[in-house]
Scaffold this motif. Structure first.
Motif, mmCIF file in Angstrom:
data_model
loop_
_atom_site.group_PDB
_atom_site.id
_atom_site.type_symbol
_atom_site.label_atom_id
_atom_site.label_comp_id
_atom_site.label_asym_id
_atom_site.label_seq_id
_atom_site.Cartn_x
_atom_site.Cartn_y
_atom_site.Cartn_z
ATOM 1 N N GLY B 54 40.606 -95.170 63.469
ATOM 2 C CA GLY B 54 41.288 -94.164 64.283
ATOM 3 C C GLY B 54 40.520 -92.895 64.553
ATOM 4 O O GLY B 54 40.968 -92.055 65.335
ATOM 5 N N MET B 55 39.346 -92.739 63.944
ATOM 6 C CA MET B 55 38.619 -91.474 64.116
ATOM 7 C C MET B 55 37.666 -91.489 65.304
ATOM 8 O O MET B 55 36.956 -90.524 65.550
ATOM 9 N N GLY B 68 37.407 -87.944 69.232
ATOM 10 C CA GLY B 68 37.387 -88.173 67.790
ATOM 11 C C GLY B 68 36.018 -87.912 67.203
ATOM 12 O O GLY B 68 34.990 -88.099 67.860
ATOM 13 N N ALA B 69 36.009 -87.477 65.974
ATOM 14 C CA ALA B 69 34.753 -87.106 65.331
ATOM 15 C C ALA B 69 33.793 -88.289 65.229
ATOM 16 O O ALA B 69 32.585 -88.101 65.113
ATOM 17 N N ALA B 110 31.494 -85.079 69.504
ATOM 18 C CA ALA B 110 32.141 -83.776 69.575
ATOM 19 C C ALA B 110 31.244 -82.717 68.949
ATOM 20 O O ALA B 110 31.042 -81.639 69.506
ATOM 21 N N ALA B 111 30.668 -83.054 67.820
ATOM 22 C CA ALA B 111 29.758 -82.119 67.176
ATOM 23 C C ALA B 111 28.520 -81.909 68.019
ATOM 24 O O ALA B 111 27.987 -80.810 68.116
ATOM 25 N N HIS B 112 28.063 -82.979 68.659
ATOM 26 C CA HIS B 112 26.864 -82.901 69.474
ATOM 27 C C HIS B 112 27.077 -81.958 70.654
ATOM 28 O O HIS B 112 26.214 -81.137 70.982
ATOM 29 N N ALA B 113 28.218 -82.063 71.292
ATOM 30 C CA ALA B 113 28.509 -81.191 72.424
ATOM 31 C C ALA B 113 28.506 -79.729 71.988
ATOM 32 O O ALA B 113 27.984 -78.857 72.680
ATOM 33 N N LEU B 114 29.059 -79.473 70.832
ATOM 34 C CA LEU B 114 29.116 -78.098 70.352
ATOM 35 C C LEU B 114 27.733 -77.593 69.962
ATOM 36 O O LEU B 114 27.426 -76.417 70.097
ATOM 37 N N GLN B 115 26.864 -78.514 69.477
ATOM 38 C CA GLN B 115 25.509 -78.112 69.135
ATOM 39 C C GLN B 115 24.748 -77.675 70.381
ATOM 40 O O GLN B 115 24.070 -76.657 70.394
#
Lengths: 173, 126
Positions: B54-55, B68-69, B110-115
């Motif tokens: 589900g993540m 999702g992460a 999601a983390a990549h986009a924020l990076q």
């Protein structure tokens, strides 16, 4: 059938903690295997050093060159950045598992289009090309270049590689 | 790469407990394993969270997109049309700006986009 490291006599390996091992089940090219590995063993090293499948190449070993590309449950992954334990129970396909008696159409296209020079990056290029076509990203030369951009070729055979992917995609239509 | 213990989490609570007991999370592997190979990261224990169900979901509604992460860059790229209703330009940009765009895009996106886009703080990172 259990496999052991072929290079167990390597002095560098004698410093490893032989007690920290896990047993994993891998299914590579349709063949089930049981491996006893240290948790830090990557899928790339498991393929090459434990299973003897040396078609998958170790280039940069840092996820930047694409030489180690294999398929896991279909999608392409960099086997140098995946632990062997992470692939447990999942279908892994390497370049050795692509064709049967005959070459896979992508492998044949690389031969026909002269899509390599030294050949070291070729298994990764071929695995990426198979996935690129399966993903539907081989519609144009620009799209092929974009979706093959993670596979580097130091010989610079890119025009022929693009031609090979395009040919294989057209054959498959 | 120094040796480490390997654990596979199947629930978020299991992963949380394992991290509290001094482990490092392993998702796409694109950061942890290459850093571990050169000795920058030296985890004593690695917790594989890639099989927590589900993540990896991607959903879009009127309020925006939730990625999702564990949604990989390749999936986000494939579903770019779905997220384009709001932050698609940022998300799609982050994916195609990656030098590994054409290949293994296992890094949770999601983390990549924020990076890549520090100003994109309105992107929810689960």
């Amino acid at each position: 059938m259990a496999f052991r490291r072929r290079d167990a006599g390597d002095p560098d390996l004698s410093r490893t903690n032989m007690t920290n091992r896990i047993t994993i089940q891998l299914a590579v090219n349709g063949a089930p295997s049981t491996l006893e590995v240290e948790p830090r063993v990557t899928l790339l090293d498991a393929l090459r050093d434990y299973l003897g499948l040396v078609g998958t190449k170790k280039g940069c070993d840092q996820g930047q060159c694409g030489s180690c590309t294999v398929h896991v449950e279909g999608p392409r992954v960099l086997s140098c950045l995946m632990l062997a334990a992470q692939a447990e129970g999942r279908a892994v396909t390497t370049t050795e598992g692509l064709g049967g008696e005959a070459l896979h159409r992508v492998q044949a296209a690389f031969l026909e289009q002269d899509g390599f020079q030294c050949g070291y990056c070729t298994p990764g290029q071929v695995m990426s090309a198979v996935a690129c076509i399966a993903e539907g990203h081989a519609g144009s030369d620009d799209e092929i270049r974009e979706y093959m951009s993670g596979n580097l070729c130091r010989c610079g055979a890119y025009p022929q590689i693009v031609a090979a992917v395009r040919q294989a995609a057209e054959v498959g239509r | 790469m120094r040796d480490f213990a390997y654990q596979r989490a199947t629930t978020t609570e299991g992963a949380r407990q394992a991290v509290l007991a001094s482990g490092m999370l392993l998702a796409g592997g694109t950061s942890l394993l290459d850093l571990a190979k050169c000795g920058v990261a030296q985890p004593a224990s690695v917790i594989d969270i890639t099989r927590i169900p589900g993540m990896d979901a991607i959903s879009v509604d009127a309020n925006g997109a939730l990625i999702g992460a564990l949604a990989t860059m390749s999936r986000v790229a494939a579903d770019a049309h779905a997220v384009s209703r709001r932050d698609g330009s940022i998300v799609a940009g982050s994916v195609t700006a990656d030098p590994q765009h054409g290949l293994d895009r296992r890094q949770p996106d999601a983390a990549h986009a924020l990076q890549l886009f520090p100003g994109s703080g309105d992107l929810a990172c689960l």
